[in-house]
Enzyme design. Structure first.
Site, PDB file in Angstrom:
ATOM      1  N   LEU A 196      66.867  45.711  33.792  1.00 18.11           N
ATOM      2  CA  LEU A 196      66.269  46.899  33.190  1.00 18.11           C
ATOM      3  C   LEU A 196      65.938  46.524  31.746  1.00 18.11           C
ATOM      4  O   LEU A 196      66.803  46.053  31.012  1.00 18.11           O
ATOM      5  CB  LEU A 196      67.248  48.079  33.229  1.00 18.11           C
ATOM      6  CG  LEU A 196      66.860  49.299  32.383  1.00 18.11           C
ATOM      7  CD1 LEU A 196      65.542  49.908  32.861  1.00 18.11           C
ATOM      8  CD2 LEU A 196      67.954  50.351  32.412  1.00 18.11           C
ATOM      9  N   GLU A 197      64.679  46.700  31.385  1.00 18.86           N
ATOM     10  CA  GLU A 197      64.259  46.411  30.009  1.00 18.86           C
ATOM     11  C   GLU A 197      64.141  47.740  29.278  1.00 18.86           C
ATOM     12  O   GLU A 197      63.330  48.586  29.666  1.00 18.86           O
ATOM     13  CB  GLU A 197      62.909  45.679  30.033  1.00 18.86           C
ATOM     14  CG  GLU A 197      62.394  45.274  28.668  1.00 18.86           C
ATOM     15  CD  GLU A 197      61.049  44.533  28.746  1.00 18.86           C
ATOM     16  OE1 GLU A 197      60.264  44.808  29.678  1.00 18.86           O
ATOM     17  OE2 GLU A 197      60.793  43.681  27.890  1.00 18.86           O
ATOM     18  N   ILE A 198      64.976  47.923  28.287  1.00 18.71           N
ATOM     19  CA  ILE A 198      64.926  49.174  27.524  1.00 18.71           C
ATOM     20  C   ILE A 198      64.168  48.926  26.229  1.00 18.71           C
ATOM     21  O   ILE A 198      64.416  47.933  25.536  1.00 18.71           O
ATOM     22  CB  ILE A 198      66.351  49.703  27.257  1.00 18.71           C
ATOM     23  CG1 ILE A 198      66.938  50.206  28.584  1.00 18.71           C
ATOM     24  CG2 ILE A 198      66.355  50.810  26.216  1.00 18.71           C
ATOM     25  CD1 ILE A 198      68.348  50.726  28.475  1.00 18.71           C
TER      26      ILE A 198
END
Lengths: 471, 761
Positions: free
Chosen positions: B507-509
């Site tokens: 997950l790239e925040i």
């Protein structure tokens, strides 16, 4: 605990203990007994109808596959209903309603209450319905009756329960059923043939009724074994409790205390008049059995579990007013009751632990006020686990959100006429047996309050307080 | 993106730091028994119960300390004639022994040192195996790597039938092999094919499966609440049962040997035939070569160890095992994989603190592939979720996707149908904004179009409570542009999921300069709950992952235009270690998405993102070649998922955009490095520009999100191990032909000039 059990078993015969107690009570000189003054004189509530148990009967409880083997469930229920009619002499048309409990239903008689009532010669104007709540089905039938009377809808209700394990519905597999249902709808010969052609050998494998909890797929015996282990109940303790149950049941049977049992003439067979599962054994014999569910290190065996049973029970419940008006002398008041439910996996059989403090609280009683305990014995391990749970502050605080434990019932008041382990456990019928037994024990022993508690599949439980009818 | 799955989230070896405290021990004068901190024992009824518990860590590892104490304890037990049997058990509820201590291996600087570590382990387990009294291993929780090797050296094994109890030999995923007798004992215990499967895949084995395989003798049920907590009582019960079995073994009432079924006997007989075994080695070898392209040395060494042990006897087998273990520990592949393991552990923590409010109710907008995937991983973890779409059809499809995802788990028996139904009950599918007033976070996954995103943002902000976080799932649109329409930009954040959401771990925040720290903490907390490995990056076109991928795909398109066929292109990229070839990847991502992104990022970054002609992609989209989802892209996809042939329509388009092939930079290796260097350069540039906070997250993002070759450990580790100077040299050569697309960024040049500069220590 175990040692206590054994001493109560070995030492004095039960009756002598009781006699001593009665004597003490009538003289009322004993300090011990004075300290046990009841929290409440009666549980009658102003503005509420008193609801009474007029009488209760049951067919002998038999091991499944024995004398009842060729009957159908409604036959057994019919026998209990007729027995109740005979015992009470109630005019059939005076019965406003009939409620029956059953767990594994014969598909042909899914409303077994109605079929049995008609067969037992009740008025066809008396409606009847069947309830199901696993092992507390007939408790549910009785409390339904209580509800109907309390609400003013009825005055006289027959409640009961039946279970018939000698025959259970075994079905075709889902695939086979689907094919057969489609076959009904198929219009052309070709369509029918192609459907028939689609049947594979595997489709013929039958589907047995689940003996396992639907939500967890765990069998009850397996869960009981885990429960016993969780509470550190040993094999020895379980065997001792099971032996106690059989010995007490034998004693009760021999001394004619099981007066709720009626004679039942089974068509084509002899009259049955006794429970046939009571088999007092020895600790050595019991120790020889291998575990039945968790192998090889489990502790629950065939000997310390209740067995598959055929049987039916029935009780007559009325408003006190009506009962007196009809000239009956009721046996007991049916007072507060509760149903509880909890985690069906790890606390499947802890119903009594949860229901007991709740119903006592509702009644304003304490455990000390109770003279007679009748708990449903599904497994010796389950009973022992419940006793330990009830006696644990930690459990009460951590899992029940209570400040302290309710305490464990004293063994000299607990299931003293045997229990489900020895008398048998027809799932749908046990509840009425428990309530009738409490009424009879209160009469016999002179106590005032009795407590019924039971666990049931689905992680549910029940408890009811019963008050002796003034003699 | 199989690579991401290669490294599963678990601790096969723990990296727990040994806390100081042993220092005190050496000072104290107390007796040796009192000084033991990791291993203790008591004798109950002639059974020695040995309990292990590393006081400084959540998991037990076979550290030096643990091994030393264990040897001491075992010697005492063996010296005590009153002891007739022993039980080995962990006092930690979720862990038996999670493996060897990684730090212990990493601290070694030569292969010989590691080999001697392996030999010590072998020696210890050899003594256990030859123990004069039976030893019962009572397993509850993870029993991995060295832990499993310990257990299988014992005479008898019990395991709790709990989801937490997993057995396995995950060493291969760290580029290592089971170095304490595992390669020798496992084949004898479970048979050659199963042993290979275990050691070469490193997969986790649940207790019930382990029983079927013959890895454990008996299962013990986990208990519910009793007079103690379930965890505590279960361990006690396991110990009680184990003590009973130990007594039974000592009294010969329990037999160690399992009765072999007919199938087993036949299998054993067949495996006894040398030509059959030879064929197995050959098949396994070729399978490994096909899957790993020879880029991973560990699987081959494992085969070698097993083969040597079986064909040449124990002594040779153990020697090969320890030597290969030493060699593998020194390989760059193992370092890369261990680096990824550490990185993954770091990216599974919330570095932004506890959010003020826990997200208890979440809403997902858009029930498409992404939206439904996000909803699935959320309800799966017990968070009640609203899935909102605009049409009944879209919603139905999304709900079906969630159901299918969960139902597939029931087929694999990791979930019961009842649990599935319970999880599904947390999902509320709807077409309106009912209930949004109670939502703590909204994740939108609507179509990638700024005006639609703005519209949705405004609609949502009208109904959500003030504390609610608005997260946007976009792969390229800058978050600040989306947040521009917000009344509360501090609550707006980017959450870039990867498809398929339930399988991809990353997950790239993305945070903007206005995003509050609490909003970030909240997003990370939700992501961690969903089981994701998380990188937190700065805002900008394409953020980090998309931005790295875009130049590589542009280069791939150029290669295609230059006449490298899709199949050839795929084999070049997979040959470098990418789990999915570049052409297939484009089809998977979607040609339309690729075109969209290429155009957007091209506008933002200019000619650096050039290379292939965007028109190629646009033309393909026009003709309906949108990739896998439309059945045609670079390839034509058959009805069965594995069939694919090159799409002649796409080839025609490529022909019409044909470029001449510059011979100076078009060898296979050149093409590989052209693709690779553009990816890596862009990654380094992201670090230079502050989009990336550190190289670790850069490596994790590239490997887990984009399938960057795990054996290289990520772009930053690759630069370290390959050498920045060498890479810059290569790029300069490409630059001469193609121009600024290959201009190395400043940071890369810095590293090239000074070889002591490294991204990883």
């Amino acid at each position: 605990m175990a040692s206590m059990l054994l001493t109560s078993l070995r030492s004095s015969p039960l009756t002598s203990v009781q006699t001593a107690q009665f004597a003490a009570r009538s003289l009322s000189t004993s300090v011990h007994l004075q300290a046990q003054a009841k929290s409440k004189k009666t549980l009658a509530k102003p503005g509420m109808k008193n609801i009474v148990l007029v009488d209760g009967v049951r067919t002998p409880f038999l091991l499944s596959g024995t004398t009842y083997a060729d009957l159908m469930p409604h036959d057994l229920a019919r026998a209990a209903l007729q027995g109740l009619l005979n015992r009470t002499g109630i005019p059939k048309e005076a019965v406003d309603y009939i409620v029956y409990g059953e767990v594994i239903q014969e598909v042909k008689t899914s409303n077994v209450a109605r079929e049995a009532a008609l067969g037992a010669g009740f008025s066809d104007k008396t409606p009847a319905h069947t309830v199901t709540m696993a092992c507390i089905s007939s408790n549910q039938a009785m409390t339904t009756a209580v509800g109907l009377i309390a609400a003013g809808q009825c005055d006289t209700v027959v409640a009961g329960g039946v279970e018939f394990m000698s025959d259970v519905p075994i079905r075709h597999s889902r695939k086979m059923r689907k094919t057969m249902l489609s076959l009904n709808k198929a219009k052309t010969l070709g369509a029918r043939l192609s459907l028939l052609g689609s049947i594979r050998l595997a489709h013929l494998a039958p589907e047995l009724p689940a003996v396992a909890e639907f939500s967890t797929a765990e069998t009850m015996g397996h869960s009981a074994d885990r429960l016993a282990a969780a509470f550190g109940v040993t094999r020895l303790e379980q065997d001792e409790f099971a032996l106690r149950s059989h010995m007490l049941a034998k004693k009760a049977q021999d001394s004619g205390l099981l007066s709720d049992v009626i004679n039942f003439k089974v068509p084509g067979k002899d009259i049955v008049s006794k429970d046939n599962g009571i088999r007092p054994s020895t600790m050595e014999q019991m120790a020889r059995l291998k575990p039945a569910f968790i192998k090889p290190h489990g502790t629950v065996t065939a000997a310390n579990s209740s067995f598959l049973t055929d049987g039916a029970s029935a009780v007559l419940i009325m408003s006190e007013e009506k009962a007196l008006a009809m000239g009956y002398k009721p046996k007991a008041y049916l007072r507060d009751f509760v149903y509880v439910s909890q985690d069906p996996k790890d606390q499947l059989l802890l119903g009594p632990t949860y229901s007991t403090p709740k119903v006592l609280e509702r009644s304003g009683l304490t455990l000390n006020d109770i003279d007679v305990f009748e708990f449903h014995e599904a497994f010796a391990g389950q009973i022992m686990a419940n006793l330990k749970a009830m006696d644990s502050d930690w459990f009460a605080q951590t899992y029940m959100g209570r400040k302290s434990k309710v305490g464990a019932p004293p063994m000299e008041k607990f299931n003293t006429w045997g229990g489900s382990l020895s008398l048998g456990h027809p799932f749908g019928a046990t509840g009425c047996r428990l309530v009738t037994t409490v009424a009879h024990r209160l009469q016999k022993e002179g106590g005032q309050y009795g407590l019924v508690a039971a666990c049931a599949a689905g992680g549910q439980g029940h408890a009811m307080v019963i008050e002796a009818y003034p003699q | 993106m199989a690579s991401a799955r290669l490294l599963l989230s678990r601790s096969c070896c723990s990296a727990a730091k040994t806390v100081t405290g042993h220092g005190q021990r050496s000072l104290s004068v107390s007796s040796a028994v009192l000084a033991r901190t990791h291993v203790s024992y008591e004798v109950k009824d002639n059974v020695a119960v040995v309990r292990i518990n590393d006081p400084n860590s959540k998991v037990n590892t076979l550290s030096k300390q643990m091994q030393a104490e264990m040897t001491e304890v075992m010697n005492e037990i063996w010296g005590n004639s009153a002891v007739k049997s022993a039980v080995l058990i962990s006092r930690k509820p979720g862990c038996f022994i999670a493996g060897a201590d990684i730090n212990m291996i990493q601290a070694c600087s030569t292969a010989e040192e590691v080999t001697s570590l392996s030999q010590e382990g072998q020696k210890m387990f050899d003594q256990i195996e030859k123990s004069p009294i039976p030893i019962v291993a009572a397993i509850n929780g993870s029993c991995l790597g060295g832990g499993l090797e310990f257990a299988i050296a014992c005479q008898y094994r019990l395991a709790t039938k709990s989801k937490k109890t997993i057995l396995g030999t995950p060493e291969v995923m760290l580029g290592l092999l089971p170095g304490a007798g595992g390669t020798q004992r496992l084949p004898k215990m479970v048979g050659l094919p199963t042993a290979f499967d275990m050691m070469l895949t490193g997969r986790n084995i649940r207790a019930d499966k382990a029983k079927k395989m013959g890895l454990v003798h008996q299962l013990v049920d986990p208990l519910g609440p009793g007079l103690k907590s379930p965890e505590e009582r279960t361990i006690e019960y396991l110990e009680e049962v184990a003590v009973d079995f130990a007594k039974g073994l000592a009294g010969k009432k329990v037999t160690m040997e399992k009765k072999k079924g007919l199938v087993q006997k036949v299998q054993d007989y067949i495996m006894g035939l040398p030509p059959v075994r030879k064929q197995i080695y050959k098949t396994v070898h070729s399978k490994v070569m096909k899957q790993s392209k020879g880029l991973y040395p560990a699987p081959l060494k494992i085969i070698e160890c097993v083969q040597t042990g079986i064909e040449k006897g124990n002594a040779a087998g153990y020697q090969t095992e320890s030597q290969n273990f030493g060699k593998l520990a020194m390989t760059s592949e193992s370092r890369a994989l261990i680096g990824l393991y550490h990185g993954q552990v770091a990216c599974k923590k919330n570095h932004f603190g506890h959010p003020e409010r826990e997200v208890k109710k979440l809403a997902v907008l858009g029930a498409g592939l992404m939206g439904a995937g996000v909803a699935q991983v959320t309800v799966d973890k017990g968070v009640s979720t609203i899935l909102k779409d605009t049409t009944q059809e879209g919603l139905g499809r999304g709900q079906q996707q969630v159901y299918k995802g969960l139902n597939d788990k029931t087929k694999k028996k990791s979930l019961t149908t009842f649990e599935r139904d319970g999880i599904m009950s947390l999902l509320s599918g709807q077409l309106d904004y009912r209930g949004f007033e109670n939502v703590d976070m909204v994740i939108e996954a609507v179509f990638e179009d700024l005006s639609i995103k703005h519209k949705v943002l405004k609609e949502v902000e009208a109904v959500i409570p003030p504390h609610c976080v608005f997260a946007t799932n976009t792969s390229a649109l800058p978050i600040k542009d989306i947040a521009a329409a917000s009344r509360r930009p501090e609550k707006v954040i980017g959450m870039h999921y990867f498809s398929p959401v339930d399988k991809m771990q990353l997950l790239e925040i993305i945070t903007t300069d206005k995003t509050s720290k609490d909003t970030t903490a909240s997003a990370v907390a939700v992501g961690l709950k969903q089981g994701k490995v998380i990188i937190v990056v700065g805002d900008g076109p394409g953020f980090y992952t998309t931005r790295c991928l875009a130049p590589m795909l542009a280069e791939a398109v150029r290669a295609l235009q230059e006449g490298v066929g899709p199949k050839k292109l795929d084999s070049l990229t997979t040959g470098f270690g990418f789990p999915v070839g570049a052409a297939t990847l484009a089809d998977e991502v979607g040609i339309d998405v690729a075109a969209h992104v290429a155009e957007d990022l091209g506008k933002a970054f200019g000619t650096r993102f050039g290379g292939g002609n965007v028109e190629v992609l646009k033309m393909m989209v026009q003709k309906g070649f949108k990739g896998r989802k439309s059945g045609k892209g670079c390839y034509v996809y058959g009805a069965k998922s594995k069939e694919k042939t090159v799409n002649s329509g796409a080839e025609e388009i490529l022909m019409s955009f044909k470029l001449t092939t510059p011979p100076a930079v078009s060898t296979d290796e050149d093409i590989q490095y052209r693709l690779m260097s553009r990816f890596v350069n862009e990654a380094v540039l992201c670090l230079q520009e502050g989009i990336l906070p550190d190289p670790v997250q850069g490596d994790i993002g590239a490997v887990f999100g984009l399938g960057f070759p795990p054996c290289l450990g990520g772009p930053f580790r690759f630069v370290d191990s390959y050498g920045a100077d060498k890479l810059v040299q290569k790029m300069k050569r490409f630059e001469e032909v193609y121009g600024n697309q290959f201009t190395p960024c400043e940071l890369l040049i810095d590293h090239a000039k000074n070889s002591s500069k490294r991204f990883h220590k």
